[in-house]
Design an enzyme around this catalytic site. Sequence first.
Site, PDB file in Angstrom:
ATOM      1  N   THR A 110       0.807  -1.219   0.000  1.00 42.12           N
ATOM      2  CA  THR A 110       0.000   0.000   0.000  1.00 42.12           C
ATOM      3  C   THR A 110       0.839   1.266   0.000  1.00 42.12           C
ATOM      4  OG1 THR A 110       0.022   0.057   2.398  1.00 42.12           O
ATOM      5  CG2 THR A 110      -1.832  -1.059   1.358  1.00 42.12           C
ATOM      6  N   SER A 134       6.529 -13.014  15.325  1.00 44.88           N
ATOM      7  CA  SER A 134       7.516 -12.877  14.255  1.00 44.88           C
ATOM      8  C   SER A 134       7.033 -13.576  12.981  1.00 44.88           C
ATOM      9  CB  SER A 134       8.856 -13.444  14.735  1.00 44.88           C
ATOM     10  OG  SER A 134       9.711 -13.668  13.647  1.00 44.88           O
ATOM     11  N   CYS A 189      -3.109   2.923   8.103  1.00 43.77           N
ATOM     12  CA  CYS A 189      -3.611   2.603   6.769  1.00 43.77           C
ATOM     13  C   CYS A 189      -4.765   1.611   6.907  1.00 43.77           C
ATOM     14  CB  CYS A 189      -2.467   1.996   5.969  1.00 43.77           C
ATOM     15  SG  CYS A 189      -2.930   1.194   4.447  1.00 43.77           S
ATOM     16  N   CYS A 247      -4.321  -1.969   5.739  1.00 41.32           N
ATOM     17  CA  CYS A 247      -3.446  -2.746   6.619  1.00 41.32           C
ATOM     18  C   CYS A 247      -4.143  -3.020   7.946  1.00 41.32           C
ATOM     19  CB  CYS A 247      -2.138  -2.007   6.884  1.00 41.32           C
ATOM     20  SG  CYS A 247      -1.402  -1.305   5.421  1.00 41.32           S
TER      21      CYS A 247
END
Length: 460
Positions: free
Chosen positions: A178, A242, A384, A387
Amino acid sequence: MGRVVFLFLLFLQVLGSAHSRCFCQVKGELDDCACDVETIDSFNNEQLFPKLQTLLESDYFRFYKVNLNKPCPFWAADSHCGLRNCAVKPCSPNEVPEGLRSSPHSKYSAEANKEQLDECEKEKHLGAVDVSLSEETQEALLDWRKHDDEAERFCVIDDEESPDSQYVDLLLNPERYTGYNGPEAWQIWTSIYEENCFKPFTIKRPLNPSSFQSSSGIDARTFYSWLEGQCVEKRAFYRLISGLHASISVHLSARYLLNDSWYQSKWGHNVSEFRQRFDSDLTAGEGPKRLRNLYFLYLIELRALAKVLPFFKQPSFRLYTGRPEEDQKHKELLLDILQLARSFPLHFDETSLFAGDEKEAAKLKEDVRLAFRNISKIMDCVGCFKCRLWGKLQTQGLGTALKILFSERQIEALPHSRGQRPSFQLSRQEVISLLNAFGRISTSIKELNTFRSLIGEEMT
Ligand SMILES: *[C@@H]1O[C@H](CO)[C@@H](O)[C@H](O)[C@H]1NC(C)=O
Ligand SMILES: *[C@@H]1O[C@H](CO)[C@@H](O)[C@H](O)[C@H]1NC(C)=O
Ligand SMILES: *[C@@H]1O[C@H](CO)[C@@H](O)[C@H](O)[C@H]1NC(C)=O
């Protein structure tokens, strides 16, 4: 010291006795055994991925109800309405199958009633959708709404009844690059790793983008020896986060905005972006560790899918959209996928988690649960929207997987709880996020293969 031994035992168990030959290199340190990776790769890419893809394209799974307008509870966050590729287009009421608009009080039904549908639209609707609820389904819907045991949840679930919650069509709003990057995006991951992963501030995370790289070799050594010293639960927690980070990075590299001219946008694989994130040489050895965490995350979520089968097998559970034939077909496909997950031989054994001294284990489980819930709240700080949508969905999915893994007894008790309050429940939002989040990881595993061949081509 006891914990370290425990850790070795866990990894031996994770790696499974039947397949120990694949994991010959396990020595407490996480191995990098190509054989294991290949087993997962072929299982995922050839068997699971195609079926899952089909399922996720169904109406039940593509419409996710989410509140993207919750304020960030931790700091003043900017929103990136300005970035074109960050926009999320919520569904208009007509786009959502009638059966999904479950509550008569929901915004959509209210709007739909008010709205003047033109005749043609109306016909289409009436022809396609069976809005009558069977008794069984009514019961199931009622159960869903009654269900409110926050205590078992590993993440914060949006209130589906809130007027700010909207249906989003996940197929029309795919997760991809994005342009949301730099300090603000780092802040999200930094606060997750620094403030929510049980790590003291004195221990520096290797390759932290906001610190100087020069000391990263020492940082990495200090960091990993700290991590080794952690109990298995906290270590697993770090690896899951992670792994999630790695998975998201794989998606963004695989759907990179390659050409953005005013009349067309083209997304595709960007090998150089992928390398910057995962190439061992370019990441001081961090990249392969991140990818191994991705496989770890895959195994954990796969395990959850295998375990939750009895819940979905219940006759009262339906993938209710209002079209009985399709609903039945998709339920069969879902069960087929869960059976497939069960058939996978290399399962992670979560019984060794939270297995120590009972009191200590309960405390630890609560710590992990609270940390994970907090991470799900941080998702409301992602500037965003695109996201934020996928971040929420993927953390909810992982939170749901954890909830399943730690509810084994309740799930097994399900067939016997007829007529009583069910011993285990999942809300629709949890179901959608569980399967879609796993779909993202499954996609990452598949994309890794694509990157391997793209890089192979480059080398020749
Ligand atoms: C939750 O996360 C925020 C942001 O990282 C942090 O400031 C806060 O201390 C965390 N709270 C808990 C209870 O962990
Ligand atoms: C983007 O696409 C247009 C039209 O296909 C082309 O003219 C242009 O050179 C492309 N730009 C890049 C950077 O590849
Ligand atoms: C691929 O990503 C790199 C950054 O890692 C960027 O500099 C480059 O322009 C990208 N390539 C294309 C074709 O967009």
